[in-house]
Design a protein around this motif. Structure first.
Motif, short mmCIF file in Angstrom:
data_model
loop_
_atom_site.label_atom_id
_atom_site.label_comp_id
_atom_site.label_asym_id
_atom_site.label_seq_id
_atom_site.Cartn_x
_atom_site.Cartn_y
_atom_site.Cartn_z
N GLY A 1 -49.74 -13.48 15.37
CA GLY A 1 -50.63 -12.69 16.60
C GLY A 1 -49.76 -11.70 17.38
O GLY A 1 -49.89 -11.55 18.46
N SER B 1 -51.23 -9.91 20.31
CA SER B 1 -50.56 -9.81 21.71
C SER B 1 -50.26 -8.51 22.25
O SER B 1 -50.28 -8.10 23.45
CB SER B 1 -49.54 -10.95 21.46
OG SER B 1 -49.86 -12.22 21.13
N VAL C 1 -43.57 -13.68 19.38
CA VAL C 1 -44.86 -14.50 19.50
C VAL C 1 -44.29 -15.75 18.58
O VAL C 1 -43.98 -15.82 17.38
CB VAL C 1 -46.27 -13.66 19.02
CG1 VAL C 1 -47.07 -14.73 18.59
CG2 VAL C 1 -45.98 -12.60 19.87
N GLU D 1 -46.53 -19.08 17.18
CA GLU D 1 -47.78 -19.60 16.81
C GLU D 1 -47.95 -21.20 17.04
O GLU D 1 -47.26 -21.86 16.28
CB GLU D 1 -48.56 -19.04 15.53
CG GLU D 1 -49.76 -19.59 15.28
CD GLU D 1 -50.57 -19.13 14.04
OE1 GLU D 1 -49.91 -18.27 13.22
OE2 GLU D 1 -51.61 -19.68 13.65
N ASN E 1 -48.56 -18.64 21.17
CA ASN E 1 -50.08 -18.04 20.76
C ASN E 1 -50.88 -19.24 20.19
O ASN E 1 -50.45 -20.32 19.56
CB ASN E 1 -49.91 -16.83 20.27
CG ASN E 1 -51.17 -16.18 19.82
OD1 ASN E 1 -52.15 -16.32 20.97
ND2 ASN E 1 -51.35 -15.36 18.97
N LYS E 2 -52.20 -19.18 20.22
CA LYS E 2 -53.04 -19.74 19.66
C LYS E 2 -53.03 -21.31 20.07
O LYS E 2 -53.17 -22.07 19.04
CB LYS E 2 -53.03 -19.84 18.03
CG LYS E 2 -53.43 -18.29 17.66
CD LYS E 2 -53.36 -18.08 16.10
CE LYS E 2 -53.45 -16.80 15.74
NZ LYS E 2 -53.40 -16.55 14.27
N TYR F 1 -55.69 -19.41 23.00
CA TYR F 1 -55.05 -18.60 24.39
C TYR F 1 -53.44 -18.48 24.43
O TYR F 1 -52.75 -19.30 23.66
CB TYR F 1 -55.70 -18.63 25.59
CG TYR F 1 -55.50 -20.02 26.01
CD1 TYR F 1 -56.23 -21.07 25.74
CD2 TYR F 1 -54.39 -20.48 26.89
CE1 TYR F 1 -56.33 -22.49 25.97
CE2 TYR F 1 -54.35 -21.80 27.37
CZ TYR F 1 -55.01 -22.73 26.91
OH TYR F 1 -55.08 -23.98 27.50
N GLY F 2 -52.99 -17.42 25.05
CA GLY F 2 -51.56 -17.46 24.80
C GLY F 2 -50.70 -18.47 25.96
O GLY F 2 -51.60 -18.61 27.00
#
Ligand SMILES: Nc1ncnc2c1ncn2[C@@H]1O[C@H](COP(=O)(O)OP(=O)(O)OP(=O)(O)O)[C@@H](O)[C@H]1O
Ligand SMILES: [Mg+2]
Length: 278
Positions: free
Chosen positions: A83, A87, A213, A215, A242-243, A258-259
């Protein structure tokens, strides 16, 4: 400063450019991953605004204290597809909307399907043209987007291996030139994954902020530790989860992911392994 660059800066034409049109509408940016909030604010959008506001404060502090390239922020992660580009785009948009300072989203990832390609800018001159041509001025290459305050610097084309090789300069020098040449702007630099490409660890010392980021349910703790080790000397590393799936949080908007943001400069990896995806 006018947050829209003049039209003559927004073309950057080269012969054969415009294989696809540059982003002209917000819908074009949405195709590249921009969160659209037509029907009111979303949880995901709010998360990015919170991240952007914290990053803006950190950037302001870096600039005030005279840190090297205080206006430059790099986005990376451990592996592909966690992401980073999503992002980068949404952080850049949130910074442009909330921080009262123009933002240039810099595509520094040569992989196919990069932000430049998604926005129809793959054949425009950009970052890698600056590697082989030190006379190019960053402002000449920046392309305006329909979102006020947000512009993009495309990836450009790496030069062929030629006898001009002596003219190449390291990517770090290009980032120095960007930070100086676009000193009124915040730079959000989208890069590749730390564990499989060299550019992000090479660039790390030349940016004041790094967003890593992570995940949810996929990034493994040992991988994250290995990636953080590669950027150990960097002063401000922020982890962004993220995610996170809807079931893991009590409320979210129209998006299934969503983050989440750990605004802890120099923070160790999260103490709990990322939760499994719902
Ligand atoms: N929080 C999110 N919500 C919805 N979709 C997301 C989210 N994060 C990423 N995506 C989608 O997941 C896909 C992969 O994301 P992205 O391209 O940003 O990853 P990346 O880390 O940049 O990958 P690469 O290492 O290949 O450059 C994209 O289609 C993106 O739009
Ligand atoms: Mg990417």
């Amino acid at each position: 400063m006018d947050t829209h660059l003049p039209p003559e800066l927004a073309t950057g034409d080269r012969p054969g450019a415009h294989a696809r049109p540059a982003p002209r509408t917000i819908a074009d940016l949405a195709q590249a991953g921009l969160i659209i909030e037509d029907e009111g604010r979303t949880r995901l959008g709010d998360e990015f605004r919170i991240c952007a506001s914290r990053l803006h404060s950190a950037i302001k502090a870096s600039i005030l204290s005279g840190e090297r390239n205080g206006n430059a922020l790099m986005v990376t992660s451990t592996k592909p597809a966690e992401g980073k580009s999503f992002s980068s785009l949404n952080l850049a948009a949130a910074l442009a909307q909330t921080a009262q300072r123009p933002v240039v989203l810099v595509d520094a990832d040569l992989k196919p399907g990069s932000l430049s390609e998604l926005m129809g800018l793959k054949r425009q001159p950009g970052v890698f043209d600056m590697v082989s041509d030190a006379s190019l001025r960053p402002a000449e290459l920046v392309v305006a987007t329909p979102l006020p305050g947000l512009s993009i610097l495309p990836i450009g084309m790496p030069a062929m291996q030629t006898d001009l090789d002596h003219r190449r300069r390291p990517l770090v020098e290009v980032v120095d030139a960007l930070a100086a040449g676009l000193s009124d702007c915040t730079l959000v630099i989208d890069t590749g994954p730390l564990l499989s490409t060299s550019d992000p660890s090479i660039l790390a010392p030349s940016v004041a902020q790094i967003v890593m980021v992570v995940e949810s349910g996929r990034t493994q703790r040992p991988e994250l530790e290995a990636a953080l080790e590669l950027i150990r000397g960097s002063p401000k590393v922020m982890l962004m989860l993220n995610k996170v799936s809807g079931r893991q949080r009590s409320a979210f908007g129209a998006y299934s992911y969503y983050g989440d943001y750990y605004a802890r400069p120099n923070a160790p990896p999260p103490s709990n392994p990322p939760a499994p995806q719902g």
